[in-house]
Design a protein around this motif. Structure first.
Motif, PDB file in Angstrom:
ATOM      1  N   ILE A 174      32.511  19.704  64.013  1.00 54.19           N
ATOM      2  CA  ILE A 174      31.252  19.975  63.324  1.00 54.19           C
ATOM      3  C   ILE A 174      30.145  19.547  64.282  1.00 54.19           C
ATOM      4  CG2 ILE A 174      29.827  19.320  61.330  1.00 54.19           C
ATOM      5  CD1 ILE A 174      32.520  18.725  59.877  1.00 54.19           C
ATOM      6  N   ASN A 175      29.055  20.323  64.345  1.00 56.09           N
ATOM      7  CA  ASN A 175      27.978  20.021  65.288  1.00 56.09           C
ATOM      8  C   ASN A 175      27.524  18.567  65.218  1.00 56.09           C
ATOM      9  OD1 ASN A 175      28.046  22.637  66.183  1.00 56.09           O
ATOM     10  ND2 ASN A 175      26.144  23.252  65.195  1.00 56.09           N
ATOM     11  N   GLY A 176      27.426  18.023  64.021  1.00 56.67           N
ATOM     12  CA  GLY A 176      26.995  16.638  63.866  1.00 56.67           C
ATOM     13  C   GLY A 176      27.947  15.663  64.536  1.00 56.67           C
ATOM     14  N   GLU A 177      29.250  15.972  64.508  1.00 53.52           N
ATOM     15  CA  GLU A 177      30.238  15.112  65.172  1.00 53.52           C
ATOM     16  C   GLU A 177      30.011  15.104  66.675  1.00 53.52           C
ATOM     17  OE1 GLU A 177      34.317  15.470  62.582  1.00 53.52           O
ATOM     18  OE2 GLU A 177      33.758  17.199  63.795  1.00 53.52           O
ATOM     19  N   LEU A 178      29.803  16.291  67.235  1.00 51.79           N
ATOM     20  CA  LEU A 178      29.592  16.371  68.675  1.00 51.79           C
ATOM     21  C   LEU A 178      28.284  15.694  69.068  1.00 51.79           C
ATOM     22  CD1 LEU A 178      30.478  17.271  71.463  1.00 51.79           C
ATOM     23  CD2 LEU A 178      29.329  19.443  71.044  1.00 51.79           C
ATOM     24  N   LEU A 179      27.235  15.915  68.310  1.00 53.22           N
ATOM     25  CA  LEU A 179      25.951  15.275  68.622  1.00 53.22           C
ATOM     26  C   LEU A 179      26.066  13.753  68.546  1.00 53.22           C
ATOM     27  CD1 LEU A 179      23.415  17.675  66.885  1.00 53.22           C
ATOM     28  CD2 LEU A 179      23.811  17.392  69.340  1.00 53.22           C
ATOM     29  N   ALA A 180      26.831  13.248  67.586  1.00 53.41           N
ATOM     30  CA  ALA A 180      27.051  11.801  67.489  1.00 53.41           C
ATOM     31  C   ALA A 180      27.817  11.294  68.704  1.00 53.41           C
ATOM     32  CB  ALA A 180      27.800  11.464  66.200  1.00 53.41           C
TER      33      ALA A 180
END
Length: 131
Positions: A109-115
């Motif tokens: 999920i994009n949020g996982e990668l950004l984190a």
């Protein structure tokens, strides 16, 4: 003071992964560069300016984990996030041993990668920024 942007180099040959990934990185305010192979990345000048490397473990020839190990051996340790189709114990153990604490399944999920990117950039010891 001039604003600087983080350069994120992506080494991936999976069209289904890298196109949305590049768009997401641009939207997040990063400067992404795409390489279809470890060889392309190693032969570019981006090794010097890359803030964070995102590399696919399933590349032909030199895979993402091999690439990270080559960079470390050459004295050019770039904070790395690995993309894996399946997160198996062997790859996890090898990644941790190589100093790669962040890895994601390709269905991230994009949020996982950004984190992961944020944590990787925060934890790095050498700042690598683009003017």
């Amino acid at each position: 003071m001039a604003h600087t942007l983080d350069i994120i180099s992506v080494v991936c040959d999976d069209l289904a992964v890298y196109e949305p990934l590049l768009n997401m990185l641009i939207s997040a305010g990063c400067v992404p560069y795409l390489f279809h192979s470890a060889h392309d990345f190693l032969n570019s000048k981006r090794c010097i300016s890359t803030s964070c490397l995102i590399a696919d473990v399933q590349l032909p020839s030199t895979n993402g984990l091999d690439l990270h190990e080559l960079l470390v051996a050459s004295g050019n340790e770039i904070p790395t996030i690995l993309l894996l189709a399946e997160l198996d114990d062997d790859n996890r153990a090898r990644a941790l041993k190589a100093g790669v604490p962040h890895f994601l399944r390709k269905s991230f999920i994009n949020g996982e990668l950004l984190a992961c990117i944020k944590a990787t950039l925060k934890d790095r010891t050498t700042l690598r920024r683009a003017p």
